[in-house]
Design a protein around this motif. Sequence first.
Motif, mmCIF file in Angstrom:
data_model
loop_
_atom_site.group_PDB
_atom_site.id
_atom_site.type_symbol
_atom_site.label_atom_id
_atom_site.label_comp_id
_atom_site.label_asym_id
_atom_site.label_seq_id
_atom_site.Cartn_x
_atom_site.Cartn_y
_atom_site.Cartn_z
ATOM 1 N N TYR A 246 13.042 74.664 35.205
ATOM 2 C CA TYR A 246 14.225 75.457 35.544
ATOM 3 C C TYR A 246 15.461 74.914 34.856
ATOM 4 C CZ TYR A 246 15.940 72.078 39.080
ATOM 5 O OH TYR A 246 16.427 70.973 39.732
ATOM 6 N N PHE A 247 16.524 75.591 35.083
ATOM 7 C CA PHE A 247 17.717 75.363 34.282
ATOM 8 C C PHE A 247 18.939 75.381 35.189
ATOM 9 C CE2 PHE A 247 21.116 77.003 31.555
ATOM 10 C CZ PHE A 247 21.037 76.100 30.508
ATOM 11 N N SER A 248 19.842 74.461 34.978
ATOM 12 C CA SER A 248 21.072 74.440 35.773
ATOM 13 C C SER A 248 22.251 74.850 34.918
ATOM 14 C CB SER A 248 21.359 73.036 36.306
ATOM 15 O OG SER A 248 20.434 72.696 37.278
ATOM 16 N N VAL A 461 24.543 72.786 31.045
ATOM 17 C CA VAL A 461 23.693 71.622 31.018
ATOM 18 C C VAL A 461 22.253 72.029 30.960
ATOM 19 C CG1 VAL A 461 23.010 69.575 32.254
ATOM 20 C CG2 VAL A 461 25.361 70.348 32.336
ATOM 21 N N LYS A 462 21.570 71.400 30.128
ATOM 22 C CA LYS A 462 20.152 71.722 29.990
ATOM 23 C C LYS A 462 19.348 70.768 30.856
ATOM 24 C CE LYS A 462 16.306 72.972 27.853
ATOM 25 N NZ LYS A 462 15.808 74.186 27.284
ATOM 26 N N ILE A 463 18.469 71.334 31.628
ATOM 27 C CA ILE A 463 17.563 70.517 32.403
ATOM 28 C C ILE A 463 16.249 70.450 31.645
ATOM 29 C CG2 ILE A 463 16.241 70.386 34.522
ATOM 30 C CD1 ILE A 463 19.056 70.033 35.015
ATOM 31 N N GLY A 465 12.435 69.737 31.741
ATOM 32 C CA GLY A 465 11.531 69.890 32.874
ATOM 33 C C GLY A 465 11.433 68.582 33.621
ATOM 34 N N ILE A 466 11.604 68.684 34.929
ATOM 35 C CA ILE A 466 11.684 67.451 35.701
ATOM 36 C C ILE A 466 10.317 66.803 35.802
ATOM 37 C CG2 ILE A 466 12.121 66.536 37.989
ATOM 38 C CD1 ILE A 466 14.317 68.489 38.274
ATOM 39 N N GLU B 15 17.878 58.429 36.727
ATOM 40 C CA GLU B 15 17.846 59.774 36.152
ATOM 41 C C GLU B 15 18.789 60.701 36.888
ATOM 42 O OE1 GLU B 15 13.972 61.391 34.770
ATOM 43 O OE2 GLU B 15 13.159 59.741 35.956
ATOM 44 N N THR B 17 19.553 64.894 37.293
ATOM 45 C CA THR B 17 19.127 66.259 36.979
ATOM 46 C C THR B 17 19.856 67.253 37.873
ATOM 47 O OG1 THR B 17 17.300 66.322 38.564
ATOM 48 C CG2 THR B 17 16.799 65.418 36.418
ATOM 49 N N GLY B 18 19.505 68.491 37.678
ATOM 50 C CA GLY B 18 20.088 69.554 38.492
ATOM 51 C C GLY B 18 21.526 69.860 38.110
ATOM 52 N N GLY B 19 21.966 69.380 36.965
ATOM 53 C CA GLY B 19 23.337 69.614 36.530
ATOM 54 C C GLY B 19 24.175 68.345 36.550
ATOM 55 N N GLU B 21 23.548 65.593 35.105
ATOM 56 C CA GLU B 21 23.536 64.875 33.836
ATOM 57 C C GLU B 21 24.798 65.119 33.021
ATOM 58 O OE1 GLU B 21 21.808 67.353 35.034
ATOM 59 O OE2 GLU B 21 20.220 67.895 33.643
ATOM 60 N N MET B 22 25.441 66.269 33.324
ATOM 61 C CA MET B 22 26.658 66.564 32.568
ATOM 62 C C MET B 22 27.757 65.538 32.851
ATOM 63 S SD MET B 22 28.393 69.626 34.750
ATOM 64 C CE MET B 22 29.161 69.225 36.325
ATOM 65 N N ASN B 26 25.663 63.921 29.406
ATOM 66 C CA ASN B 26 24.579 64.866 29.146
ATOM 67 C C ASN B 26 23.254 64.169 28.886
ATOM 68 O OD1 ASN B 26 25.588 67.434 29.514
ATOM 69 N ND2 ASN B 26 26.581 67.440 27.513
ATOM 70 N N ARG B 28 19.904 62.617 30.592
ATOM 71 C CA ARG B 28 19.154 62.648 31.831
ATOM 72 C C ARG B 28 18.690 61.266 32.260
ATOM 73 N NH1 ARG B 28 14.217 66.010 34.127
ATOM 74 N NH2 ARG B 28 13.229 64.296 35.225
ATOM 75 N N HIS B 108 24.168 73.190 41.912
ATOM 76 C CA HIS B 108 24.363 74.037 40.746
ATOM 77 C C HIS B 108 23.495 75.278 40.815
ATOM 78 C CE1 HIS B 108 26.888 71.160 38.451
ATOM 79 N NE2 HIS B 108 26.438 70.416 39.428
ATOM 80 N N GLY B 109 23.753 76.132 39.920
ATOM 81 C CA GLY B 109 23.257 77.492 40.001
ATOM 82 C C GLY B 109 21.781 77.658 40.227
#
Lengths: 466, 110
Positions: A246-248, A461-463, A465-466, B15, B17-19, B21-22, B26, B28, B108-109
């Motif tokens: 998924y992507f945030s 921001v690119k996620i 893949g976790i 780590e 994630t989920g936004g 990292e910004m 940027n 992770r 985040h979204g």
Amino acid sequence: MPPSPCAICKTNRALILRPKNHQKLCKPCFLSVFESEIHHTITTNNLFHRGERIAIGASGGKDSTVLASVLKTLNERYDYGVELILLSIDEGIKGYRDDSLETVKRNAQQYNMPLTILGYSELYGWTMDQVVEQVGKKGNCTYCGVFRRQALDRGAARLGVKHVVTGHNADDVAETVLMNLLRGDLPRLSRTTSIITSTPSAALANPSSSSPSSPPSHTNIKRSKPLKYAYEKEIVLYAHHKNLDYFSTECIYSPEAFRGSARALIKNLERVRPSAILDVVRSGEDMARLVPGSDEGCGGGCESQGGNGGQIPVAEEEDGGCGSSGGRTVGGDMAAVERQLALNENAQENGLEVEIRTVGVKSQGCERSDSLRSDVVSLVNGKSGQRVKGQAFTPRKTPQRQVMGQCKRCGYLSSQEICKACVLLEGLNKNRPKNQIEVDGHGQEEANEAVDAIEVGLQQVKIEGI
Amino acid sequence: MSETKDGDTIPITVEFTGGLEMLFSNQRKHELKLPAKDESEEPANIAFLVRYLCENVMKDPRKDLFVLDDSVRPGILVLINDADWELEGEDMYEIQRRDNILFVSTLHGG
Ligand SMILES: [Zn+2]
Ligand SMILES: [Zn+2]
């Protein structure tokens, strides 16, 4: 701390603490319980019917990705016999959807589901980039949200699909319950707590205009939220432990708005007492049942309602955007509150953040707007205790259901003669940036303060893949 | 903990994630050598790690998107070696060598 064993299998080490009941679970048991509960939600609410084609509103974000994954799993496991397709909306923001649409495309392959991507340019003749060019970066989320709300329905109609599922989760619903309570908007409380919403077929009476972007059937789309009782935390954990792709994102055209938002309040409540989120959802359902005139409104918690009995007409402004604005026939004085809070409530689900300062369509009266906007701003800015008192808790005088008709221009379900999308489009087409103009002189100072407080720039921001 | 006695730093993986990292360039995944002791010579725990991250790793000025009232902001999940930090003592958890600490935003979204 010594590792705890899983409460279900008693053997594996527990990795997950469930917010709703403090149960400690191992990874496989958690994944299984999470899926079973969604299955339970689907069956007890009769969400699906065999042979139904269902479009999943897919953004590439966590909620819709988890929804697609779980629905595929359940459809195969329990043989629902439904056909699942992915429907994505491309707002036309250069660079913004590139990665999330790539994510959706991968999801389409991973889940073997057909994917349709619909652009704002196709639907409205305007991409968001073009809108922003015209109205500026402030306030454009209103356009984005209003357009998006219709886009899913129009897209579904185009595909011949009568049912759209969205990734709204328990946190989303709890948030809207709180906000509707603060606004004293009971009819809307009823609609937003309902697990199924549907536009009444009566709204289909007139054949629509000749506008190519408005097939006459697009007001007759059923919407449901299978993740309504799923905690956002568990959705994220499910995605993590299942390694979902998924992507945030954040809307690159608007600042982040977490601070002091109703969302932040929900998260704070959860930290103190994790069960609070579902408690708020259930309370909202209970209160929705008490709403006068909501004979159809069992709030989604009523399991005995068969057929269409439990379906609530959806208001055009209810959801589906990174921002939307009020557009009510009554309670125009609360519209400012509504608009403002609607921005927040819609932000999370679509991965689009909103700005505080938006003012909605021109058809809204501006009377009393000064004081109310102050309330809005302070609410959102986390100072609700100071100013909301008194006004924001004043209940609506006439909590009756709003009268829905059709937009004279495009045929879309609307409480106004001309639906919000058409109003906005008219403004755009006349080269007149309405929203920004209206803001000036109304609570500007507070608005600026709020905006400053949350202004955080533009990220994407690119996620991996976790 | 005994493991922290034999060295000045602890190698760990952090780590975002989920936004989140910004907020961290940027990036992770961060391989860190965390000081084994905190400011008061106590073994490094998650609370110390969070302070350390804010001061040494996070270049973004918006600290409040990560930390609020000296704690990880509500809505950010913390997983210690894939386990919910609430199962591990939350910010009192004493960090061990080669721990993997994951911060994932739910904000985040979707
Ligand atoms: Zn287990
Ligand atoms: Zn219209």
